[in-house]
Design an enzyme around this catalytic site. Structure first.
Site, PDB file in Angstrom:
ATOM      1  N   LYS A 141       1.055   4.390  -2.983  1.00  0.00           N
ATOM      2  CA  LYS A 141       0.496   5.627  -2.522  1.00  0.00           C
ATOM      3  C   LYS A 141       1.809   6.662  -3.010  1.00  0.00           C
ATOM      4  CE  LYS A 141      -4.162   5.393  -2.394  1.00  0.00           C
ATOM      5  NZ  LYS A 141      -4.765   5.567  -2.987  1.00  0.00           N
ATOM      6  N   TYR A 179       0.956  -0.908   0.398  1.00  0.00           N
ATOM      7  CA  TYR A 179      -0.325  -0.012   0.165  1.00  0.00           C
ATOM      8  C   TYR A 179       0.715   0.913   0.240  1.00  0.00           C
ATOM      9  CZ  TYR A 179      -4.080   3.140   1.432  1.00  0.00           C
ATOM     10  OH  TYR A 179      -4.415   4.273   1.578  1.00  0.00           O
TER      11      TYR A 179
HETATM   12  P1  NAP Z   1     -13.831   2.315   0.035  1.00  0.00           P
HETATM   13  O1  NAP Z   1     -14.951   2.710   1.164  1.00  0.00           O
HETATM   14  O2  NAP Z   1     -13.101   0.603   0.300  1.00  0.00           O
HETATM   15  O3  NAP Z   1     -13.855   2.637  -1.105  1.00  0.00           O
HETATM   16  C1  NAP Z   1     -13.084   2.075  -2.725  1.00  0.00           C
HETATM   17  C2  NAP Z   1     -13.684   2.376  -4.057  1.00  0.00           C
HETATM   18  O4  NAP Z   1     -12.499   2.240  -4.399  1.00  0.00           O
HETATM   19  C3  NAP Z   1     -14.897   1.431  -3.757  1.00  0.00           C
HETATM   20  O5  NAP Z   1     -15.864   1.885  -4.837  1.00  0.00           O
HETATM   21  C4  NAP Z   1     -14.526   0.081  -4.564  1.00  0.00           C
HETATM   22  O6  NAP Z   1     -15.345  -0.126  -5.600  1.00  0.00           O
HETATM   23  C5  NAP Z   1     -13.235   0.828  -6.390  1.00  0.00           C
HETATM   24  N1  NAP Z   1     -12.759   0.336  -5.707  1.00  0.00           N
HETATM   25  C6  NAP Z   1     -11.569  -0.609  -6.058  1.00  0.00           C
HETATM   26  N2  NAP Z   1     -11.113  -1.754  -6.392  1.00  0.00           N
HETATM   27  C7  NAP Z   1     -11.189  -1.278  -7.717  1.00  0.00           C
HETATM   28  C8  NAP Z   1     -11.369  -1.567  -9.233  1.00  0.00           C
HETATM   29  N3  NAP Z   1     -10.693  -2.918  -9.460  1.00  0.00           N
HETATM   30  N4  NAP Z   1     -12.271  -0.465 -10.127  1.00  0.00           N
HETATM   31  C9  NAP Z   1     -12.910  -0.140 -10.313  1.00  0.00           C
HETATM   32  N5  NAP Z   1     -13.191   0.465  -8.636  1.00  0.00           N
HETATM   33  C10 NAP Z   1     -12.266  -0.559  -7.480  1.00  0.00           C
HETATM   34  O7  NAP Z   1     -12.397   2.897   0.266  1.00  0.00           O
HETATM   35  P2  NAP Z   1     -12.116   4.854   0.516  1.00  0.00           P
HETATM   36  O8  NAP Z   1     -11.641   5.039   1.998  1.00  0.00           O
HETATM   37  O9  NAP Z   1     -13.629   5.478   0.244  1.00  0.00           O
HETATM   38  O10 NAP Z   1     -11.136   4.410  -0.828  1.00  0.00           O
HETATM   39  C11 NAP Z   1     -11.097   5.387  -1.343  1.00  0.00           C
HETATM   40  C12 NAP Z   1      -9.551   5.788  -1.705  1.00  0.00           C
HETATM   41  O11 NAP Z   1      -8.535   6.927  -0.479  1.00  0.00           O
HETATM   42  C13 NAP Z   1      -8.064   4.756  -2.263  1.00  0.00           C
HETATM   43  O12 NAP Z   1      -7.233   5.571  -2.855  1.00  0.00           O
HETATM   44  C14 NAP Z   1      -7.556   4.620  -0.532  1.00  0.00           C
HETATM   45  O13 NAP Z   1      -6.453   4.230  -0.634  1.00  0.00           O
HETATM   46  C15 NAP Z   1      -7.631   6.211  -0.537  1.00  0.00           C
HETATM   47  N6  NAP Z   1      -7.212   6.693   1.421  1.00  0.00           N
HETATM   48  C16 NAP Z   1      -8.032   6.110   2.359  1.00  0.00           C
HETATM   49  C17 NAP Z   1      -8.199   5.900   3.511  1.00  0.00           C
HETATM   50  C18 NAP Z   1      -8.861   5.750   4.440  1.00  0.00           C
HETATM   51  O14 NAP Z   1      -7.962   6.111   5.177  1.00  0.00           O
HETATM   52  N7  NAP Z   1     -10.204   4.813   4.884  1.00  0.00           N
HETATM   53  C19 NAP Z   1      -6.503   7.213   3.351  1.00  0.00           C
HETATM   54  C20 NAP Z   1      -5.800   7.542   2.828  1.00  0.00           C
HETATM   55  C21 NAP Z   1      -6.181   7.130   1.637  1.00  0.00           C
HETATM   56  P3  NAP Z   1     -15.799  -1.972  -6.296  1.00  0.00           P
HETATM   57  O15 NAP Z   1     -15.256  -2.251  -4.741  1.00  0.00           O
HETATM   58  O16 NAP Z   1     -17.426  -1.541  -6.121  1.00  0.00           O
HETATM   59  O17 NAP Z   1     -14.911  -1.558  -7.054  1.00  0.00           O
END
Ligand code: NAP
Length: 250
Positions: A151, A147
Protein backbone atom coordinates in the site's frame (compact mmCIF):
# COMPACT_ATOMS: atom_id res chain seq x y z
CA UNK A 1 -29.30 15.13 -14.77
CA UNK A 2 -27.34 12.32 -13.06
CA UNK A 3 -23.79 13.45 -12.18
CA UNK A 4 -22.12 10.73 -14.29
CA UNK A 5 -24.62 10.46 -17.15
CA UNK A 6 -22.83 9.58 -20.39
CA UNK A 7 -19.68 8.49 -18.54
CA UNK A 8 -18.10 5.05 -18.52
CA UNK A 9 -16.22 3.38 -15.69
CA UNK A 10 -14.19 0.27 -14.93
CA UNK A 11 -14.09 -1.11 -11.39
CA UNK A 12 -11.67 -3.92 -10.57
CA UNK A 13 -12.29 -6.12 -7.56
CA UNK A 14 -16.03 -5.56 -7.96
CA UNK A 15 -17.11 -9.03 -6.83
CA UNK A 16 -17.06 -7.99 -3.18
CA UNK A 17 -16.82 -5.21 -0.60
CA UNK A 18 -15.61 -1.79 -1.61
CA UNK A 19 -15.37 -2.55 -5.33
CA UNK A 20 -18.94 -3.85 -5.49
CA UNK A 21 -20.30 -0.85 -3.56
CA UNK A 22 -18.33 1.54 -5.77
CA UNK A 23 -19.63 -0.07 -8.95
CA UNK A 24 -23.19 0.31 -7.68
CA UNK A 25 -22.63 3.93 -6.63
CA UNK A 26 -21.12 4.88 -9.99
CA UNK A 27 -24.00 3.19 -11.83
CA UNK A 28 -26.55 4.95 -9.62
CA UNK A 29 -24.85 8.23 -10.51
CA UNK A 30 -25.51 7.45 -14.18
CA UNK A 31 -22.27 5.86 -15.41
CA UNK A 32 -22.11 2.72 -17.54
CA UNK A 33 -19.92 0.48 -15.44
CA UNK A 34 -17.76 -2.49 -16.37
CA UNK A 35 -16.80 -4.76 -13.51
CA UNK A 36 -14.06 -7.35 -13.18
CA UNK A 37 -12.85 -9.97 -10.71
CA UNK A 38 -12.02 -13.66 -10.69
CA UNK A 39 -15.36 -14.77 -9.16
CA UNK A 40 -17.60 -13.95 -12.10
CA UNK A 41 -20.65 -15.53 -10.45
CA UNK A 42 -20.47 -12.80 -7.82
CA UNK A 43 -20.20 -10.13 -10.50
CA UNK A 44 -23.50 -11.42 -11.90
CA UNK A 45 -25.11 -10.71 -8.51
CA UNK A 46 -24.63 -6.99 -9.23
CA UNK A 47 -27.36 -7.23 -11.86
CA UNK A 48 -27.75 -6.90 -15.58
CA UNK A 49 -26.86 -3.22 -15.84
CA UNK A 50 -23.18 -3.99 -15.58
CA UNK A 51 -20.77 -5.13 -18.26
CA UNK A 52 -18.97 -7.92 -16.49
CA UNK A 53 -15.94 -9.97 -17.48
CA UNK A 54 -13.58 -12.22 -15.65
CA UNK A 55 -10.40 -10.47 -14.56
CA UNK A 56 -7.32 -11.69 -12.76
CA UNK A 57 -5.13 -8.64 -12.28
CA UNK A 58 -2.12 -10.91 -11.67
CA UNK A 59 -2.41 -12.34 -15.18
CA UNK A 60 -1.30 -10.01 -17.99
CA UNK A 61 -3.32 -11.88 -20.63
CA UNK A 62 -6.48 -11.72 -18.51
CA UNK A 63 -6.03 -7.96 -18.05
CA UNK A 64 -5.49 -7.43 -21.78
CA UNK A 65 -8.58 -9.50 -22.65
CA UNK A 66 -10.64 -7.60 -20.07
CA UNK A 67 -9.66 -4.13 -21.29
CA UNK A 68 -10.16 -5.14 -24.91
CA UNK A 69 -13.63 -6.59 -24.24
CA UNK A 70 -14.74 -3.64 -22.13
CA UNK A 71 -13.56 -0.96 -24.53
CA UNK A 72 -15.21 -2.85 -27.39
CA UNK A 73 -18.49 -2.71 -25.51
CA UNK A 74 -18.29 0.69 -23.81
CA UNK A 75 -15.89 2.65 -26.05
CA UNK A 76 -13.57 5.10 -24.31
CA UNK A 77 -13.28 5.05 -20.53
CA UNK A 78 -13.82 7.98 -18.16
CA UNK A 79 -13.11 6.41 -14.78
CA UNK A 80 -10.86 3.55 -13.66
CA UNK A 81 -11.23 2.41 -10.06
CA UNK A 82 -8.43 0.04 -9.05
CA UNK A 83 -10.18 -1.80 -6.23
CA UNK A 84 -8.75 -5.32 -6.48
CA UNK A 85 -6.54 -6.07 -3.51
CA UNK A 86 -5.89 -8.30 -0.55
CA UNK A 87 -3.75 -9.06 2.48
CA UNK A 88 -2.55 -12.49 3.59
CA UNK A 89 -1.92 -13.17 7.26
CA UNK A 90 -1.06 -11.07 10.33
CA UNK A 91 2.28 -12.63 11.11
CA UNK A 92 5.80 -11.34 11.74
CA UNK A 93 7.82 -10.99 8.56
CA UNK A 94 9.98 -13.92 9.68
CA UNK A 95 6.97 -16.14 8.81
CA UNK A 96 6.72 -14.76 5.27
CA UNK A 97 6.72 -17.11 2.29
CA UNK A 98 7.68 -16.75 -1.35
CA UNK A 99 4.06 -17.55 -2.28
CA UNK A 100 2.47 -14.87 -0.06
CA UNK A 101 4.98 -12.26 -1.24
CA UNK A 102 4.12 -13.10 -4.83
CA UNK A 103 0.35 -13.01 -4.35
CA UNK A 104 0.16 -9.80 -2.31
CA UNK A 105 2.65 -7.76 -4.33
CA UNK A 106 1.47 -9.02 -7.71
CA UNK A 107 -2.16 -8.28 -6.87
CA UNK A 108 -1.91 -4.98 -5.03
CA UNK A 109 1.02 -3.42 -6.84
CA UNK A 110 1.74 -5.03 -10.18
CA UNK A 111 -1.91 -5.71 -10.95
CA UNK A 112 -2.89 -2.14 -10.19
CA UNK A 113 -0.02 -0.73 -12.24
CA UNK A 114 -0.78 -3.10 -15.12
CA UNK A 115 -4.48 -2.20 -15.24
CA UNK A 116 -3.62 1.50 -15.14
CA UNK A 117 -1.13 1.13 -17.99
CA UNK A 118 -3.59 -0.84 -20.12
CA UNK A 119 -6.48 1.55 -19.47
CA UNK A 120 -4.61 4.83 -19.89
CA UNK A 121 -4.67 4.82 -23.72
CA UNK A 122 -8.47 4.42 -23.53
CA UNK A 123 -9.04 7.21 -20.99
CA UNK A 124 -10.93 10.12 -22.50
CA UNK A 125 -9.87 13.70 -21.73
CA UNK A 126 -11.30 14.45 -18.31
CA UNK A 127 -10.64 10.85 -17.28
CA UNK A 128 -9.96 9.81 -13.72
CA UNK A 129 -7.94 7.02 -12.07
CA UNK A 130 -8.90 6.16 -8.49
CA UNK A 131 -6.66 3.79 -6.53
CA UNK A 132 -7.74 2.00 -3.37
CA UNK A 133 -4.87 2.61 -1.01
CA UNK A 134 -5.11 2.18 2.76
CA UNK A 135 -4.00 3.71 6.03
CA UNK A 136 -1.48 0.85 5.80
CA UNK A 137 0.13 2.84 2.98
CA UNK A 138 0.69 5.80 5.27
CA UNK A 139 1.90 4.28 8.53
CA UNK A 140 3.39 0.84 9.13
CA UNK A 141 1.88 -1.47 11.71
CA UNK A 142 3.21 -4.76 13.11
CA UNK A 143 2.81 -8.14 11.42
CA UNK A 144 1.65 -6.77 8.09
CA UNK A 145 4.89 -6.15 6.19
CA UNK A 146 3.70 -7.34 2.77
CA UNK A 147 0.41 -5.47 2.90
CA UNK A 148 2.03 -2.30 4.28
CA UNK A 149 4.72 -2.48 1.57
CA UNK A 150 2.12 -2.94 -1.14
CA UNK A 151 0.00 0.00 0.00
CA UNK A 152 3.01 2.32 0.39
CA UNK A 153 3.76 1.35 -3.21
CA UNK A 154 0.22 2.21 -4.29
CA UNK A 155 0.59 5.67 -2.77
CA UNK A 156 4.01 6.09 -4.38
CA UNK A 157 2.65 5.05 -7.75
CA UNK A 158 -0.34 7.37 -7.41
CA UNK A 159 1.91 10.38 -6.83
CA UNK A 160 4.43 9.33 -9.48
CA UNK A 161 1.63 8.98 -12.02
CA UNK A 162 0.28 12.38 -11.01
CA UNK A 163 3.68 13.81 -11.95
CA UNK A 164 3.80 12.02 -15.28
CA UNK A 165 0.24 13.00 -16.19
CA UNK A 166 0.60 16.60 -15.08
CA UNK A 167 -0.53 18.87 -17.90
CA UNK A 168 -2.90 16.25 -19.29
CA UNK A 169 -6.61 16.35 -18.50
CA UNK A 170 -6.54 13.17 -16.42
CA UNK A 171 -7.11 13.19 -12.70
CA UNK A 172 -5.73 10.75 -10.15
CA UNK A 173 -6.79 10.08 -6.59
CA UNK A 174 -5.88 7.64 -3.85
CA UNK A 175 -8.63 6.75 -1.38
CA UNK A 176 -7.03 5.47 1.84
CA UNK A 177 -9.50 3.85 4.25
CA UNK A 178 -9.02 2.47 7.72
CA UNK A 179 -11.12 -0.45 8.94
CA UNK A 180 -13.95 -1.31 6.51
CA UNK A 181 -16.13 -4.35 7.14
CA UNK A 182 -15.84 -6.57 4.05
CA UNK A 183 -14.50 -10.02 3.18
CA UNK A 184 -11.02 -8.49 3.45
CA UNK A 185 -10.36 -10.05 6.88
CA UNK A 186 -11.79 -13.41 5.84
CA UNK A 187 -9.33 -13.47 2.96
CA UNK A 188 -6.51 -12.18 5.17
CA UNK A 189 -7.10 -14.98 7.71
CA UNK A 190 -7.42 -17.57 4.94
CA UNK A 191 -11.08 -18.33 5.60
CA UNK A 192 -10.94 -18.34 9.44
CA UNK A 193 -14.34 -16.76 10.20
CA UNK A 194 -13.71 -16.38 13.93
CA UNK A 195 -10.47 -14.42 13.44
CA UNK A 196 -12.16 -12.29 10.78
CA UNK A 197 -15.09 -11.55 13.08
CA UNK A 198 -12.78 -10.41 15.89
CA UNK A 199 -11.33 -7.65 13.69
CA UNK A 200 -14.68 -5.83 13.78
CA UNK A 201 -15.69 -6.79 17.32
CA UNK A 202 -16.83 -3.87 19.47
CA UNK A 203 -16.22 -1.35 16.67
CA UNK A 204 -18.53 0.41 14.29
CA UNK A 205 -16.32 0.07 11.23
CA UNK A 206 -16.69 1.89 7.94
CA UNK A 207 -18.93 0.22 5.38
CA UNK A 208 -18.28 -0.31 1.66
CA UNK A 209 -20.86 2.38 0.75
CA UNK A 210 -18.93 4.86 2.96
CA UNK A 211 -15.90 4.33 0.74
CA UNK A 212 -17.95 4.35 -2.45
CA UNK A 213 -19.17 7.82 -1.45
CA UNK A 214 -15.56 8.99 -1.16
CA UNK A 215 -14.83 7.71 -4.65
CA UNK A 216 -17.97 9.37 -5.95
CA UNK A 217 -16.98 12.65 -4.31
CA UNK A 218 -13.57 12.61 -5.99
CA UNK A 219 -14.91 11.80 -9.48
CA UNK A 220 -17.73 14.34 -9.39
CA UNK A 221 -15.62 17.42 -8.60
CA UNK A 222 -15.38 20.09 -11.33
CA UNK A 223 -12.81 19.16 -14.01
CA UNK A 224 -10.16 21.59 -12.71
CA UNK A 225 -10.21 20.00 -9.23
CA UNK A 226 -7.95 17.02 -8.45
CA UNK A 227 -8.59 15.41 -5.09
CA UNK A 228 -5.13 13.95 -4.46
CA UNK A 229 -6.05 11.78 -1.50
CA UNK A 230 -8.90 10.96 0.81
CA UNK A 231 -8.03 9.41 4.17
CA UNK A 232 -11.09 8.03 5.93
CA UNK A 233 -11.40 6.09 9.18
CA UNK A 234 -14.08 4.96 11.58
CA UNK A 235 -14.66 7.51 14.31
CA UNK A 236 -13.21 5.10 16.88
CA UNK A 237 -10.01 4.51 14.88
CA UNK A 238 -7.19 7.06 14.88
CA UNK A 239 -4.45 4.94 13.28
CA UNK A 240 -3.84 1.44 11.94
CA UNK A 241 -3.24 0.19 15.48
CA UNK A 242 -5.26 2.50 17.73
CA UNK A 243 -8.91 1.49 17.85
CA UNK A 244 -11.29 2.00 20.75
CA UNK A 245 -13.53 -1.05 21.16
CA UNK A 246 -16.75 -1.07 23.14
CA UNK A 247 -16.13 -2.07 26.75
CA UNK A 248 -12.36 -2.25 26.28
CA UNK A 249 -11.03 1.30 26.32
CA UNK A 250 -8.02 1.08 24.03
P1 NAP B 1 -12.84 -7.77 -0.40
O1 NAP B 1 -14.27 -7.65 -0.01
O2 NAP B 1 -12.10 -9.00 -0.05
O3 NAP B 1 -12.71 -7.46 -1.95
C1 NAP B 1 -11.49 -7.63 -2.62
C2 NAP B 1 -11.75 -7.67 -4.11
O4 NAP B 1 -10.50 -7.80 -4.78
C3 NAP B 1 -12.63 -8.84 -4.52
O5 NAP B 1 -13.58 -8.40 -5.45
C4 NAP B 1 -11.65 -9.79 -5.19
O6 NAP B 1 -12.29 -10.50 -6.25
C5 NAP B 1 -10.65 -8.79 -5.78
N1 NAP B 1 -9.40 -9.45 -6.14
C6 NAP B 1 -8.48 -10.03 -5.32
N2 NAP B 1 -7.50 -10.59 -6.06
C7 NAP B 1 -7.81 -10.33 -7.37
C8 NAP B 1 -7.20 -10.65 -8.60
N3 NAP B 1 -6.04 -11.35 -8.67
N4 NAP B 1 -7.78 -10.24 -9.75
C9 NAP B 1 -8.93 -9.54 -9.70
N5 NAP B 1 -9.58 -9.21 -8.57
C10 NAP B 1 -9.01 -9.61 -7.42
O7 NAP B 1 -11.99 -6.57 0.27
P2 NAP B 1 -12.23 -4.99 0.25
O8 NAP B 1 -12.11 -4.53 1.66
O9 NAP B 1 -13.43 -4.60 -0.54
O10 NAP B 1 -10.90 -4.53 -0.51
C11 NAP B 1 -10.92 -3.68 -1.65
C12 NAP B 1 -9.69 -2.79 -1.63
O11 NAP B 1 -9.76 -1.93 -0.49
C13 NAP B 1 -8.37 -3.57 -1.50
O12 NAP B 1 -7.41 -2.94 -2.32
C14 NAP B 1 -8.00 -3.37 -0.03
O13 NAP B 1 -6.61 -3.44 0.16
C15 NAP B 1 -8.54 -1.96 0.21
N6 NAP B 1 -8.77 -1.64 1.62
C16 NAP B 1 -9.60 -2.39 2.41
C17 NAP B 1 -9.77 -2.05 3.74
C18 NAP B 1 -10.65 -2.83 4.66
O14 NAP B 1 -10.56 -2.65 5.91
N7 NAP B 1 -11.54 -3.68 4.18
C19 NAP B 1 -9.09 -0.93 4.27
C20 NAP B 1 -8.26 -0.22 3.44
C21 NAP B 1 -8.10 -0.55 2.12
P3 NAP B 1 -12.07 -12.04 -6.62
O15 NAP B 1 -11.59 -12.75 -5.37
O16 NAP B 1 -13.43 -12.48 -7.07
O17 NAP B 1 -11.06 -12.03 -7.71
Amino acid sequence: MAALAGRTAIVTGASSGIGAATAVALAEAGARVAVGARRTERLSDLGQNFVSHTLDVRDPASCERFVEAVTRELGAIDILVNGAGLALGRDPFTESTERDEEVVLETNVQGLIRMTRLCLPHLRDGGHVVNLGSVAGRQAYPNAALYVTSKFAVRGFTYALREDLLGRPIRITTVDPGLVETDFSLVRFRGDEEKARQVYEGVEPLTPPDIAECVLFAVTRPPHVNVDEIVVKALTQSSATRIVRAGQGD
